[in-house]
Design an enzyme around this catalytic site. Structure first.
Site, PDB file in Angstrom:
ATOM      1  CG  HIS A 237      54.834 -44.340  23.101  1.00 23.87           C
ATOM      2  ND1 HIS A 237      54.460 -45.085  24.181  1.00 23.87           N
ATOM      3  CD2 HIS A 237      53.700 -44.073  22.421  1.00 23.87           C
ATOM      4  CE1 HIS A 237      53.157 -45.262  24.147  1.00 23.87           C
ATOM      5  NE2 HIS A 237      52.664 -44.656  23.097  1.00 23.87           N
ATOM      6  NE  ARG A 294      68.928 -46.954  16.398  1.00 19.06           N
ATOM      7  CZ  ARG A 294      68.420 -46.702  17.599  1.00 19.06           C
ATOM      8  NH1 ARG A 294      69.228 -46.489  18.623  1.00 19.06           N
ATOM      9  NH2 ARG A 294      67.121 -46.683  17.803  1.00 19.06           N
TER      10      ARG A 294
HETATM   11  P1  ADP Z   1      59.378 -47.782  18.442  1.00 22.06           P
HETATM   12  O1  ADP Z   1      59.996 -48.589  17.353  1.00 22.06           O
HETATM   13  O2  ADP Z   1      58.522 -46.694  17.928  1.00 22.06           O
HETATM   14  O3  ADP Z   1      60.346 -47.360  19.505  1.00 22.06           O
HETATM   15  P2  ADP Z   1      58.479 -49.917  20.245  1.00 22.06           P
HETATM   16  O4  ADP Z   1      57.796 -51.142  19.772  1.00 22.06           O
HETATM   17  O5  ADP Z   1      59.904 -50.053  20.668  1.00 22.06           O
HETATM   18  O6  ADP Z   1      58.323 -48.782  19.130  1.00 22.06           O
HETATM   19  O7  ADP Z   1      57.658 -49.287  21.456  1.00 22.06           O
HETATM   20  C1  ADP Z   1      57.972 -48.026  22.001  1.00 22.06           C
HETATM   21  C2  ADP Z   1      57.250 -47.836  23.314  1.00 22.06           C
HETATM   22  O8  ADP Z   1      55.823 -47.958  23.139  1.00 22.06           O
HETATM   23  C3  ADP Z   1      57.590 -48.855  24.383  1.00 22.06           C
HETATM   24  O9  ADP Z   1      58.738 -48.491  25.107  1.00 22.06           O
HETATM   25  C4  ADP Z   1      56.338 -48.843  25.243  1.00 22.06           C
HETATM   26  O10 ADP Z   1      56.362 -47.710  26.084  1.00 22.06           O
HETATM   27  C5  ADP Z   1      55.216 -48.638  24.222  1.00 22.06           C
HETATM   28  N1  ADP Z   1      54.645 -49.937  23.758  1.00 22.06           N
HETATM   29  C6  ADP Z   1      55.041 -50.688  22.707  1.00 22.06           C
HETATM   30  N2  ADP Z   1      54.314 -51.809  22.590  1.00 22.06           N
HETATM   31  C7  ADP Z   1      53.416 -51.809  23.574  1.00 22.06           C
HETATM   32  C8  ADP Z   1      52.358 -52.711  24.010  1.00 22.06           C
HETATM   33  N3  ADP Z   1      52.077 -53.842  23.363  1.00 22.06           N
HETATM   34  N4  ADP Z   1      51.630 -52.349  25.092  1.00 22.06           N
HETATM   35  C9  ADP Z   1      51.876 -51.196  25.758  1.00 22.06           C
HETATM   36  N5  ADP Z   1      52.827 -50.314  25.410  1.00 22.06           N
HETATM   37  C10 ADP Z   1      53.604 -50.598  24.338  1.00 22.06           C
END
Ligand code: ADP
Length: 498
Positions: A237, A294
């Protein structure tokens, strides 16, 4: 209106250098901070002044907000740029900076606070008609109610920690039977990892793309979007390859996403540079994920296609100036790609591979930008994020930017540490990437260590022949003295670096 004369960068490595370069161009003096592990780092040598904060561990150096504020007072600094990571999204720190009479180059503490909580962010944007992933908009307090909602949404679902970040704090639940157990685990994990047990559920979007929008807002309430960055090539991720613009975003979709991002930013009276992240499903529907308050690691691709220096804009906004351009004046020119060069071994599950940069030579040429914070002979410290560099290419078209990236990767010579370069070369040449038909499952779907083992890259071939040549020279009897002298020199250099 405040005129900033001296900036302290509360960070290290490439981002610290990158910020100081712009400050220097603007005639602003720079102060670096560093830990004992970074004593001779380029960011320390580049700054006009530098102050050691303490031992290597971040908690004893880069995270010491009060000490950093004290340094500012002693050195007559008037503004702090937090970079990314460390204290950049710490609302208490931002507040203390302002209370100390200093300028925080970033948004208000309130905006950081709201967007730092995934749940508070969802609630804040509720009245702005922003598409959200189906799920719960409140922390789950009753497992029975949550289970009912999960049934409505349909499995698989994702349990997310409200305070999670950096790809951590997420659990996939495949079916109803697993729900309770996974929920208990997620709650206790959220508490132990983030000090906040609040979790919520979201529909798990299978094979999504991650596309984000860069926004800039001034303190007068003007807000623009600087288009999208495609960040779907990830491992754990976390992003590895980014590009702008995205291969799948049409002008209409860009406008809709841009306007949604401006709505998210307005929901928290945002000013400064920020990024609104969206998840995009197979039918190109987009949903708001979170806002990062940021400068992002991948901001250079936006700089390349818009011609704007985002750090410069951040500084001007912090000084209280209005944006000097409107949405209509912003245009996309060309295509930019960024690959992150991590000290990680793609053949071994992308595990960190810490060590010394025995050989370190950057690629050069038109349309190539390397943002890094290391020099040959330096060790990659184990204490921090193992990113060595960001390699960015820019060209008129996407195909040309890819071609340039392949050449740049071949010309990047790193010996002593395994890096993600080979993986990135494989990825950008893969049919799925070239055609634009890829998603966050790219690594899972197409990558196995065998694909790297199969072909020795051109760079590796050159390296092997160079090493063979060196071995030959070193072992020629008449050269042995020279070679001994050289290794004595090398070890003296390395001792100095320690
Ligand atoms: P973080 O704050 O840890 O970066 P995010 O909410 O931005 O978390 O999500 C990081 C990654 O996780 C995304 O880029 C995607 O790859 C995956 N992800 C997040 N939410 C979902 C979802 N509802 N379904 C599938 N993958 C998800």
């Amino acid at each position: 209106m405040a005129k900033i004369k001296k900036i302290l960068v509360a960070n290290r490595g490439e981002i610290s250098l990158r910020i100081m370069r712009t400050a220097k161009e603007m005639g602003i003096a720079t102060v670096a901070v560093y830990s004992e592990a970074d004593r001779l780092s380029p960011h320390v040598l580049f700054a006009d002044e530098a102050v050691c904060l303490g031992p290597p561990a971040s908690s004893k150096s880069y995270l010491l907000g009060d000490k950093i504020i004290k340094v500012c007072k002693e050195l007559a600094v008037d503004a702090i740029h937090p970079g990314y990571g460390f204290l950049s999204e710490n609302a208490d720190f931002a507040r203390k900076v302002t209370q100390a009479g200093l300028i925080f180059i970033g948004p208000s503490p309130e905006a950081i606070e709201v967007m730092g909580s995934k749940l508070a962010a969802k609630q804040a944007v509720a009245k702005y008609d922003i598409p959200l992933v189906p799920g719960t908009e409140q922390a789950i307090s009753d497992i029975g109610v949550a289970k009912k909602r999960a049934d409505e949404i349909g499995y698989p679902i994702l349990i997310k920690a409200s305070a999670g970040g950096g790809g951590k704090g997420m659990r996939i639940v495949e079916n109803e039977e697993e729900f309770e157990e996974q929920m208990h685990r997620a709650v206790s994990e959220a508490q132990s990892s983030f000090g906040d047990s609040a979790v919520f559920i979201e529909k798990y979007i299978s094979s999504p793309r991650h596309i984000e929008i860069q926004v800039l807002g001034d303190q007068q309430g003007n807000m623009v979007y600087l288009f999208e960055r495609e960040c779907s090539i990830q491992r754990r991720h976390q992003k590895l390859i980014e590009e702008a613009p995205s291969a799948v975003v049409s002008p209409a979709m860009r406008k809709a996403m841009g306007e949604a991002a401006v709505g998210v930013a307005k929901a928290c009276d945002y000013y400064g540079a920020g990024t609104v992240e969206f998840i995009v499903d197979g039918d190109l529907n987009f949903f708001f994920l979170e806002m990062n308050t940021r400068l992002q690691v991948e901001h250079p691709v936006t700089e390349m296609i818009t011609g704007k220096d985002l750090v410069r804009e951040q500084i001007l906004i912090a000084e209280g100036k209005s944006l000097s351009f409107s949405q209509e004046e912003l245009k996309i020119h060309g295509h930019a790609l960024e690959v992150r060069v991590y000290a990680e071994d793609p053949k071994n599950n992308f595990l960190p591979d810490i060590g010394r940069l025995e050989t370190y030579r950057r690629p050069q040429g038109a349309g190539i930008r390397v943002d890094d914070g290391f020099e040959e002979g330096m060790d990659i410290p184990i204490y921090y994020d193992p990113m060595i560099a960001k390699l960015i290419t820019y060209a008129e078209t996407r195909d040309a930017a890819i071609e340039k990236m392949v050449r740049a990767i071949d010309d990047y010579k790193i010996v002593g540490i395994q890096t993600t370069l080979d993986f990135c070369k494989f990825a950008i040449q893969h049919e799925a990437f070239v055609s634009g038909a890829f998603d966050t499952k790219f690594v899972e779907n197409y990558f196995t260590p065998a694909v790297l083992a199969q072909h020795i890259t051109e760079a590796e071939m050159e390296l092997l022949s160079a090493l063979a040549g060196e071995f030959f020279v070193k072992n020629k009897p008449s050269e042995s003295l020279k070679s001994e002298q050289r290794s004595a020199q090398e070890s003296a250099w390395r001792t100095r670096l320690r």
